[in-house]
Design an enzyme around this catalytic site. Structure first.
Site, mmCIF file in Angstrom:
data_model
loop_
_atom_site.group_PDB
_atom_site.id
_atom_site.type_symbol
_atom_site.label_atom_id
_atom_site.label_comp_id
_atom_site.label_asym_id
_atom_site.label_seq_id
_atom_site.Cartn_x
_atom_site.Cartn_y
_atom_site.Cartn_z
ATOM 1 N N GLU A 208 -3.497 -13.371 1.074
ATOM 2 C CA GLU A 208 -2.292 -13.329 1.780
ATOM 3 C C GLU A 208 -1.565 -14.777 2.011
ATOM 4 O OE1 GLU A 208 -0.922 -10.322 2.676
ATOM 5 O OE2 GLU A 208 -2.697 -9.261 1.528
ATOM 6 N N GLY B 258 -1.984 -13.877 -5.994
ATOM 7 C CA GLY B 258 -1.557 -12.523 -5.292
ATOM 8 C C GLY B 258 -3.113 -12.060 -4.498
ATOM 9 N N VAL C 118 0.813 -1.178 0.055
ATOM 10 C CA VAL C 118 0.002 -0.179 -0.003
ATOM 11 C C VAL C 118 0.723 1.431 -0.065
ATOM 12 C CG1 VAL C 118 -1.530 1.237 1.466
ATOM 13 C CG2 VAL C 118 -1.643 -1.111 0.988
ATOM 14 N N LYS D 174 -14.702 -3.936 7.702
ATOM 15 C CA LYS D 174 -15.223 -3.061 6.870
ATOM 16 C C LYS D 174 -16.655 -2.715 7.294
ATOM 17 C CE LYS D 174 -12.285 -4.649 3.310
ATOM 18 N NZ LYS D 174 -12.248 -5.890 2.248
ATOM 19 N N GLY E 106 -5.690 -3.889 -4.123
ATOM 20 C CA GLY E 106 -4.873 -3.624 -5.116
ATOM 21 C C GLY E 106 -4.145 -2.415 -4.863
ATOM 22 N N GLU F 270 -11.419 6.512 2.890
ATOM 23 C CA GLU F 270 -11.842 5.981 1.668
ATOM 24 C C GLU F 270 -11.425 4.654 1.389
ATOM 25 O OE1 GLU F 270 -14.497 7.254 -0.548
ATOM 26 O OE2 GLU F 270 -14.464 5.252 -0.573
#
Lengths: 327, 327
Positions: B188, B185, B13, B203, B300, B127
């Site tokens: 994990e 991918g 990230v 979430k 992603g 976000e």
């Protein structure tokens, strides 16, 4: 301070807006720091038509009289290019904010009105011109600023989508499906602009202006409606595992905007394959966030009112409050 | 004036964010009225790990040293509750804006950080905590102000959705599908939180806080992952024309928030039926605009960076400019 609204038109859209102002008054005041919203005046074409108006509103057939009521914002809920454009123009020049749901007018004159609004330092809301209250316009203009929109595809006409869905699911003819759309209130008495692609065209031009800052030459856009579709086209597509959908596409290619509107047979891999019945949906192809799909009702008094009220709150909300939903 | 970023973490990230800052620098400056964005400092855990950093950045293992660089905004790109929460808290208390993509931390401490940010008059962007760059958070908080959200349903974990899709489409076992997710991918090395529903749970709690201003008692939320699903469940559902999807639901019922997360067999009428592979999607049931569906990639480096950059622009954009996309 009361927020005073001048409403142009009292058809399905105008009446729906006025009724939602009433039913959602408390909620609106919560969002607007206690300021009530009032329909100060309503412009109608036919004063003899029997209907109930909000009791505090002045009802008039004279646009100039609308302004005597000292209003803050003009809501354009009429259909067609004129006199809507002249009214909106005059409203902006008089320093009023404008919110419109009028796609035909805005497709043609949106650019002019946007410039004028900037010059006159007023706001211009047009969420409901395109897919009603489904937030396509604000998502594109606000949420996807960092992203480059490479391509935009949409099912932008609910009547067409309903007809195509019924032809496939119920194996009925085009005419039968169209009649059903009329019976259910999805299609107007004269559904020409829905089925010949014109309605989707207007919406696509508004989106083009927003994304790319320009529109393609109107005469050069390939527009084909669903009126060319017969039952055997639907069957043939079904046989191949496909659905025919009416797709409006816009993209940036070779230094210019390219647009087309036409029935296309989609496989189930396409994000719009699953958008059935009167639903609308769009796919926004972006460089960073990937393809985003947004779907919802594309017509109806309640969702159209929703889009206009979201515009209203956006204009009059003083502070960018981040509080949660008020229950 | 340069906008100076302090970046916490340089994994997928963090690195993705830094790279996107560079690749989209021109575009960002256009949106930010010419102000360049610079990664001033980067906090890493392991200083000996070989990797390339932006050449102007200070790289440190000491959080306090991050601040020596006189930064404007802290980007939280680390995983897990601590030390992320302490860092974000300290950043806010020091008057820095904070943008986080850390769902586990934010699910638990979001409320505290929001209050603190309000008190310290800084902005807090999150976000990318939920469905990455697909604008769920901003759509709920900004676009649906007039609308009451009656119910929210989501496919919030891409790994789970990928596994369920492959089990159905390719008739493979759970273990085979999981291995494929790892190979691609999507999963994990330790995919526990994905397949036991914990990731979706975090979430959903963030969404609950946003919509209803509160979360349900964590212990009372029914959470079932896809690790209970076997091939014969999938086949049985297929036989009935259904797909098993991992659905997180939240609604307001009997004066309180009700939440659940579990595999559910959906018919093709459900808007989330068509959301396949690693895609995420949500349905927002509203009182006026009807049910809205929003779908896109849920993970992603590029889409996560997109959400964080949209937050960044939202914070630093001085004026609410309504200009079109800059080409």
């Amino acid at each position: 301070m009361t927020i005073r609204v001048g409403l142009l038109g009292y058809g399905t859209v105008g009446k729906g807006f006025a009724e939602t102002i009433q039913s959602h008054q408390e909620r609106l005041q919560n969002l607007l720091e206690g300021e009530p919203v009032e329909i100060a005046s309503i412009l109608v074409k036919n004063p003899t038509k029997k209907r109930e108006f909000p009791h505090s509103s002045l009802v008039t057939t004279d646009f100039n009289e609308l302004f005597l009521q000292d209003i803050d914002v003009v809501i354009d809920a009429i259909v067609g290019e004129e006199p809507a454009f002249s009214y909106c123009k005059k409203a902006i020049e008089s320093g009023k904010h404008v919110i419109t749901a009028n796609k035909q007018m805005f497709a043609k004159h949106g650019k002019t009105l946007k410039k004028l609004a900037e010059k006159c330092d007023v706001s211009l809301g047009y969420e409901s011109t395109t897919v009603a209250g489904t937030p396509i316009i604000r998502t594109l203009s606000q949420l996807l600023q960092v992203n480059r929109v490479e391509r935009f595809e949409g099912i932008l006409n609910g009547t067409s989508n309903f007809i195509l869905t019924r032809m496939k699911e119920n194996k009925v003819s085009f005419d039968q499906a169209l009649q059903e759309a009329k019976d259910k209130g999805y299609a107007e008495a004269d559904p020409s602009n829905d089925i010949n692609g014109r309605d989707a065209f207007y919406k696509l031009m508004i989106v083009s202006e927003l994304i790319y800052g320009k529109q393609p030459n109107w005469n050069e856009v390939f527009v084909e409606g669903i009126d060319v579709i017969r039952s055997d086209h639907i069957e043939e597509a079904s046989f191949m595992g496909k659905k025919i959908k009416h797709i409006a596409t816009i993209e940036w290619k070779d230094g210019d905007v390219r647009a087309s509107i036409q029935p296309i047979a989609l496989t189930h891999h396409h994000p719009l394959y699953a958008i059935d019945h009167e639903q609308n949906g769009v796919v926004i192809h972006t460089d960073l966030a990937g393809p985003l799909t947004l779907a919802g009702p594309g017509a109806g008094a309640s969702t159209t009112a929703s889009g206009m009220l979201e515009d209203l709150v956006h204009i009059f909300q003083k502070t960018n409050r981040k509080t949660h939903q008020l229950l």
